[in-house]
Design a protein around this motif. Structure first.
Motif, PDB file in Angstrom:
ATOM      1  N   UNK A  85      45.331  40.087  49.876  1.00 26.47           N
ATOM      2  CA  UNK A  85      46.475  40.524  48.808  1.00 26.47           C
ATOM      3  C   UNK A  85      46.347  42.085  48.892  1.00 26.47           C
ATOM      4  N   UNK A  86      45.254  42.383  48.385  1.00 28.65           N
ATOM      5  CA  UNK A  86      44.863  43.750  47.927  1.00 28.65           C
ATOM      6  C   UNK A  86      45.317  44.780  48.934  1.00 28.65           C
TER       7      UNK A  86
ATOM      8  N   UNK B 185      48.966  45.244  49.852  1.00 29.58           N
ATOM      9  CA  UNK B 185      49.703  45.884  48.941  1.00 29.58           C
ATOM     10  C   UNK B 185      49.005  47.275  48.587  1.00 29.58           C
ATOM     11  N   UNK B 186      48.219  48.029  49.413  1.00 33.79           N
ATOM     12  CA  UNK B 186      47.510  49.037  49.010  1.00 33.79           C
ATOM     13  C   UNK B 186      46.743  49.290  47.708  1.00 33.79           C
ATOM     14  N   UNK B 187      46.309  48.025  47.409  1.00 34.45           N
ATOM     15  CA  UNK B 187      45.493  48.118  45.884  1.00 34.45           C
ATOM     16  C   UNK B 187      44.076  47.850  46.111  1.00 34.45           C
ATOM     17  N   UNK B 188      43.293  48.198  44.906  1.00 40.80           N
ATOM     18  CA  UNK B 188      42.025  47.821  45.049  1.00 40.80           C
ATOM     19  C   UNK B 188      41.933  46.215  44.738  1.00 40.80           C
ATOM     20  N   UNK B 189      40.808  45.649  44.950  1.00 35.31           N
ATOM     21  CA  UNK B 189      40.482  44.248  44.768  1.00 35.31           C
ATOM     22  C   UNK B 189      40.715  44.050  43.009  1.00 35.31           C
ATOM     23  N   UNK B 190      40.218  45.021  42.334  1.00 35.76           N
ATOM     24  CA  UNK B 190      40.182  44.892  40.785  1.00 35.76           C
ATOM     25  C   UNK B 190      41.509  44.926  40.393  1.00 35.76           C
TER      26      UNK B 190
ATOM     27  N   UNK C  82      43.779  41.902  38.459  1.00 38.00           N
ATOM     28  CA  UNK C  82      44.426  41.889  37.214  1.00 38.00           C
ATOM     29  C   UNK C  82      45.929  41.214  37.334  1.00 38.00           C
ATOM     30  N   UNK C  83      46.545  41.601  38.579  1.00 34.42           N
ATOM     31  CA  UNK C  83      47.792  41.061  38.658  1.00 34.42           C
ATOM     32  C   UNK C  83      47.785  39.462  38.464  1.00 34.42           C
ATOM     33  N   UNK C  84      46.731  38.856  39.240  1.00 32.50           N
ATOM     34  CA  UNK C  84      46.682  37.523  39.109  1.00 32.50           C
ATOM     35  C   UNK C  84      46.082  36.876  38.049  1.00 32.50           C
ATOM     36  N   UNK C  85      45.147  37.334  37.302  1.00 33.47           N
ATOM     37  CA  UNK C  85      44.310  36.851  36.444  1.00 33.47           C
ATOM     38  C   UNK C  85      44.396  37.262  34.705  1.00 33.47           C
ATOM     39  N   UNK C  86      44.539  38.578  34.686  1.00 32.55           N
ATOM     40  CA  UNK C  86      44.619  38.976  33.165  1.00 32.55           C
ATOM     41  C   UNK C  86      45.935  38.743  32.615  1.00 32.55           C
ATOM     42  N   UNK C  87      45.643  38.076  31.378  1.00 32.02           N
ATOM     43  CA  UNK C  87      47.041  37.573  30.628  1.00 32.02           C
ATOM     44  C   UNK C  87      47.145  38.603  29.496  1.00 32.02           C
ATOM     45  N   UNK C  88      48.542  38.933  29.736  1.00 32.33           N
ATOM     46  CA  UNK C  88      49.001  40.072  28.829  1.00 32.33           C
ATOM     47  C   UNK C  88      49.638  39.450  27.356  1.00 32.33           C
ATOM     48  N   UNK C  89      49.517  39.681  26.215  1.00 29.10           N
ATOM     49  CA  UNK C  89      49.679  39.207  25.156  1.00 29.10           C
ATOM     50  C   UNK C  89      50.876  40.197  24.719  1.00 29.10           C
TER      51      UNK C  89
END
Length: 81
Positions: free
Chosen positions: A59-60, A63-68, A72-79
């Motif tokens: 996926x990274x 999309x030309x992204x780093x793995x980290x 974050x797109x998948x796992x970090x919850x943004x309140x």
């Protein structure tokens, strides 16, 4: 080499998810240009992860992204405050 994949989901589903992501970004006060991707590509990224189990590294790369950043797109919850 360039490879394309077919995601067995209607485009309207990805577009709906992209609108939800856009609305969340607006509610959170995210300024334009602060994310590595717009809203549609992360929607497809998430759908590929949920439906096909596509590996994070793939996926990274796609999309030309780093793995980290992909993580974050998948796992970090943004309140929303």
């Amino acid at each position: 080499m360039l490879y394309t994949a077919v995601l067995d989901v209607k485009r309207s589903t990805a577009e709906h998810l992209a609108r939800l992501l856009r609305d969340h970004r607006i509610a959170a006060g995210t300024r334009k240009g602060r994310r590595a991707l717009g809203c549609f590509r992360p929607a497809v990224l998430v759908l590929r992860w949920f439906i096909d189990g596509t590996r994070l590294t793939q996926l990274a790369r796609d999309n030309g992204l780093s793995a980290s950043t992909s993580y974050r797109y998948l796992h970090v919850r943004h309140e929303v405050t």
